[in-house]
Design a protein around this motif. Structure first.
Motif, PDB file in Angstrom:
ATOM      1  N   UNK A 110      -0.311  11.177  36.768  1.00  0.00           N
ATOM      2  CA  UNK A 110      -0.385  11.748  35.183  1.00  0.00           C
ATOM      3  C   UNK A 110       0.908  11.728  34.441  1.00  0.00           C
ATOM      4  N   UNK A 111       2.037  12.412  35.523  1.00  0.00           N
ATOM      5  CA  UNK A 111       3.377  12.506  34.838  1.00  0.00           C
ATOM      6  C   UNK A 111       3.974  11.072  34.888  1.00  0.00           C
ATOM      7  N   UNK A 112       3.897  10.188  35.814  1.00  0.00           N
ATOM      8  CA  UNK A 112       4.389   8.875  35.698  1.00  0.00           C
ATOM      9  C   UNK A 112       3.805   8.153  34.521  1.00  0.00           C
ATOM     10  N   UNK A 138      11.919  -0.037  38.809  1.00  0.00           N
ATOM     11  CA  UNK A 138      12.369  -1.415  38.337  1.00  0.00           C
ATOM     12  C   UNK A 138      12.690  -2.053  39.677  1.00  0.00           C
ATOM     13  N   UNK A 139      13.081  -1.482  40.887  1.00  0.00           N
ATOM     14  CA  UNK A 139      13.277  -1.959  42.194  1.00  0.00           C
ATOM     15  C   UNK A 139      11.924  -2.703  42.820  1.00  0.00           C
ATOM     16  N   UNK A 140      10.710  -2.338  42.349  1.00  0.00           N
ATOM     17  CA  UNK A 140       9.501  -2.909  42.774  1.00  0.00           C
ATOM     18  C   UNK A 140       9.335  -4.373  42.329  1.00  0.00           C
ATOM     19  N   UNK A 141       8.799  -5.445  43.063  1.00  0.00           N
ATOM     20  CA  UNK A 141       8.720  -6.637  42.471  1.00  0.00           C
ATOM     21  C   UNK A 141       7.611  -6.647  41.573  1.00  0.00           C
ATOM     22  N   UNK A 142       7.265  -7.627  41.030  1.00  0.00           N
ATOM     23  CA  UNK A 142       5.989  -7.919  40.019  1.00  0.00           C
ATOM     24  C   UNK A 142       4.776  -7.549  40.615  1.00  0.00           C
ATOM     25  N   UNK A 143       4.820  -7.998  41.834  1.00  0.00           N
ATOM     26  CA  UNK A 143       3.373  -8.170  42.597  1.00  0.00           C
ATOM     27  C   UNK A 143       3.301  -6.557  43.200  1.00  0.00           C
ATOM     28  N   UNK A 144       4.361  -6.126  43.514  1.00  0.00           N
ATOM     29  CA  UNK A 144       4.455  -4.626  43.980  1.00  0.00           C
ATOM     30  C   UNK A 144       4.069  -3.685  42.972  1.00  0.00           C
ATOM     31  N   UNK A 145       4.573  -3.809  41.691  1.00  0.00           N
ATOM     32  CA  UNK A 145       4.403  -3.314  40.695  1.00  0.00           C
ATOM     33  C   UNK A 145       3.036  -3.206  40.201  1.00  0.00           C
ATOM     34  N   UNK A 146       2.270  -4.433  40.280  1.00  0.00           N
ATOM     35  CA  UNK A 146       0.778  -4.480  39.552  1.00  0.00           C
ATOM     36  C   UNK A 146       0.027  -3.794  40.654  1.00  0.00           C
ATOM     37  N   UNK A 147       0.429  -4.024  42.036  1.00  0.00           N
ATOM     38  CA  UNK A 147      -0.498  -3.145  43.382  1.00  0.00           C
ATOM     39  C   UNK A 147      -0.338  -1.732  43.064  1.00  0.00           C
ATOM     40  N   UNK A 161       0.464  -0.081  40.482  1.00  0.00           N
ATOM     41  CA  UNK A 161      -0.700   0.411  39.175  1.00  0.00           C
ATOM     42  C   UNK A 161      -2.129   0.357  39.549  1.00  0.00           C
ATOM     43  N   UNK A 162      -2.523  -0.534  40.257  1.00  0.00           N
ATOM     44  CA  UNK A 162      -4.079  -0.626  40.580  1.00  0.00           C
ATOM     45  C   UNK A 162      -4.271   0.331  41.563  1.00  0.00           C
ATOM     46  N   UNK A 163      -3.363   0.664  42.644  1.00  0.00           N
ATOM     47  CA  UNK A 163      -3.707   1.756  43.758  1.00  0.00           C
ATOM     48  C   UNK A 163      -3.768   2.815  42.979  1.00  0.00           C
ATOM     49  N   UNK A 164      -2.862   3.420  42.149  1.00  0.00           N
ATOM     50  CA  UNK A 164      -2.832   4.735  41.406  1.00  0.00           C
ATOM     51  C   UNK A 164      -3.989   4.938  40.510  1.00  0.00           C
ATOM     52  N   UNK A 165      -4.606   3.879  39.854  1.00  0.00           N
ATOM     53  CA  UNK A 165      -5.248   3.925  39.031  1.00  0.00           C
ATOM     54  C   UNK A 165      -6.678   4.372  39.726  1.00  0.00           C
ATOM     55  N   UNK A 166      -6.903   3.785  40.711  1.00  0.00           N
ATOM     56  CA  UNK A 166      -8.284   3.812  41.484  1.00  0.00           C
ATOM     57  C   UNK A 166      -8.344   5.218  42.137  1.00  0.00           C
ATOM     58  N   UNK A 167      -6.842   5.437  42.751  1.00  0.00           N
ATOM     59  CA  UNK A 167      -6.987   6.717  43.293  1.00  0.00           C
ATOM     60  C   UNK A 167      -7.085   7.757  42.374  1.00  0.00           C
ATOM     61  N   UNK A 168      -6.689   7.766  41.297  1.00  0.00           N
ATOM     62  CA  UNK A 168      -6.746   8.812  40.170  1.00  0.00           C
ATOM     63  C   UNK A 168      -8.087   9.029  39.781  1.00  0.00           C
ATOM     64  N   UNK A 169      -8.942   7.771  39.462  1.00  0.00           N
ATOM     65  CA  UNK A 169     -10.259   7.981  39.216  1.00  0.00           C
ATOM     66  C   UNK A 169     -11.123   8.501  40.384  1.00  0.00           C
ATOM     67  N   UNK A 170     -10.837   8.217  41.510  1.00  0.00           N
ATOM     68  CA  UNK A 170     -11.423   8.692  42.677  1.00  0.00           C
ATOM     69  C   UNK A 170     -11.306  10.350  42.906  1.00  0.00           C
TER      70      UNK A 170
END
Length: 547
Positions: free
Chosen positions: A68-70, A259-268, A270-279
């Protein structure tokens, strides 16, 4: 095996709550999830898990507050810093003092230090429950930002005060200046631990970046440890682990860590935290429901002196209304004081109405943090006797959580109806202006490439590609309605482009499946190309949804 089965059932309950909420449209999602948890626990053969409060805060609250803070709107938080801090700290102290006195008056057998501790743990709010009860678009933006910012910080302040009040009740000694100093040290230690965790994670990501072909999953794992590392570091020095997780989330997006995350890592990530927050959000309410039957079945004897049903319900109702009233009084007084200060210092004033103040009062729903905190009351006193008032505190906290959710579910939607009229247009205008600025910057950069001299083959290719991209960006600029294209026409063109893009992507998928079935490509090739199409599809959906 039993633990694994229990986890699977929790996940299934969270998933099942979604269609059930659509089926029973008038019942908010948190209440459906609490009911599912109660249904799992009520029978004799049901689940009756024991919740370790410290482990609960580490595994559930820390990552949720971090996410939530991020994703929090930092600009709006800075703008609304005064009301957020007023509610997150001032209201917590106000509720602890006067709520504790009211509790002691309602239940005279409860020792005053225990009453103060219970009032402190009843201070943290749950903005997630409010978002599930009412559509966020129907709540004024400033009010929603204040509620979310308050919820991020008052979890820490409420739990810290609760810890000191419970210790005073356990030892029988109380020193205001010592508790005040310990509170400041706990807050400072939490802030320092959160910042330190971000620095360490940033250093780890920088170290990984020095190696070639680092898997993005490795970068995501490093970021995944951030809220837990911040929490554990703070708790190791007896500071606020919850506040450390919040500070880590607030700062990670504003530093070079993200900013040090690659594009693929950033997308992963974001998807990980979105799913984890929902669960985790769903699991919190299911676990809350799992605890309720055992709490409700054992009404403390001190609450049933005159009647076994009406007296405990009356005390819970009086306590809940008292907390709502305290919240309303504090909000009204803070707004009046803020207007006086703003007038003298010529600062921006926040205009509110009676409906806004009433909505802000009812929206202070209590949730899982309150239950986790109250369950951490000591079981035994120092002399080995049962801790005084523990069962009463747990019963009253559970009752307040349920009743406040019911009041908010019934009262909040009609109160906020119409309060947010017109705010969607302002947000759309801001997004459109930002897109125009970004698109114009891209065009200017590409024009520099296109007009750059050079006769070799590479320069010619760059110029040709740049000219093609400039044409694409200019078409996008026209669709952004900067005065040259009517808004209705821009929307129609965007929808037509999106529909044609979906048609083209569907054709690509069918062609890839035909190639896979014929054996022209293998599964690895198919999966890689299908993933690219999914990314294009996601981008198309996001663009279509924002217009």
């Amino acid at each position: 095996m039993q633990i694994f089965t229990f986890i699977l059932i929790l996940v299934m309950a969270v998933v099942a709550s979604q269609p059930l909420t659509r089926l029973f449209r008038i019942i908010p999602l948190p209440i459906v999830q609490i009911a599912l948890g109660a249904a799992l626990a009520w029978p004799t053969a049901g689940f009756h898990p024991h919740i370790d409060p410290e482990l609960f805060l580490l595994l559930f609250i820390a990552p949720l507050l971090f996410v939530d803070a991020w994703e929090a709107p930092k600009r709006e938080y800075r703008k609304l810093l005064r009301p957020i801090l007023s509610l997150a700290f001032g209201l917590v102290f106000f509720t602890t003092l006067f709520g504790g006195l009211a509790l002691h008056w309602l239940v005279p057998s409860m020792p005053l230090p225990v009453a103060f501790a219970l009032a402190a743990v009843l201070s943290p709010t749950d903005a997630v429950a409010v978002s599930a009860i009412v559509d966020k678009e129907s709540v004024p933006k400033n009010l929603m930002h204040i509620l979310e910012g308050e919820s991020l910080l008052n979890d820490a302040s409420g739990l810290v005060i609760f810890r000191f009040a419970a210790a005073a009740a356990l030892t029988g000694s109380f020193s205001l200046w010592q508790i005040s100093l310990a509170f400041l040290l706990a807050v400072a230690g939490g802030v320092a631990a959160g910042l330190l965790a971000v620095v360490v994670v940033s250093w780890a990501l920088k170290l990984l970046a020095k190696f070639d072909r680092i898997a993005p999953e490795a970068q995501v794992l490093v970021v995944m440890f951030l809220p837990f590392a911040a929490f554990l570091a703070a708790e190791a020095v007896h500071a606020s682990g919850v506040l450390a997780a919040v500070v880590a989330g607030l700062t990670v997006g504003r530093t070079r860590t993200a900013n040090q995350l690659s594009v693929s890592a950033y997308m992963l990530a974001h998807s990980f935290w979105t799913m984890l927050a929902f669960l985790l959000n769903g699991t919190l309410f299911v676990l809350l429901g799992l605890q309720l039957p055992a709490i409700i079945r054992t009404v403390p004897p001190v609450l049933i002196g005159t009647h076994w049903l009406w007296q405990p319900l009356g005390i819970i109702g009086a306590l809940t209304l008292c907390l709502i009233l305290l919240r309303f009084v504090w909000i009204s007084a803070a707004i009046a004081l803020s207007r006086i200060v703003s007038r003298h210092l010529r600062l921006e004033q926040f205009h509110t109405t009676l409906r806004t103040r009433l909505a802000g009062s009812i929206a202070g729903v209590r949730g899982a943090v309150t239950l986790a905190g109250v369950l951490s009351f000591p079981v035994l006193a120092l002399d080995g006797s049962p801790f005084p008032g523990r069962d009463v505190a747990i019963f009253l906290a559970a009752g307040v959580i349920l009743l406040w959710l019911a009041i908010a579910s019934l009262g909040l939607p009609p109160i906020v109806r119409g309060l947010a009229a017109g705010q969607g247009a302002a947000h759309a205008t801001e997004m459109r202006r930002a897109r125009i600025t970004a698109t114009e910057a891209a065009i200017a950069r590409l024009e520099g490439v296109a007009h750059r001299g050079g006769t070799d083959g590479a320069a010619t290719v760059d110029q040709a590609v740049a000219e093609g991209l400039i044409a694409t960006y200019r078409r996008r600029l026209a669709l952004l309605d900067d005065g040259r294209t009517p808004r209705e026409e821009a929307v129609a063109l965007q929808r037509a482009e999106s529909a044609l893009r979906h048609t083209a992507l569907a054709a690509e998928r069918e062609a890839l499946r035909d190639l896979l079935r014929s054996g022209a490509i293998d599964d690895a090739t198919f999966n890689a190309l299908a993933h690219e199409l999914v990314l294009h599809d996601v981008l198309a959906e996001s663009k279509a949804g924002s217009h």
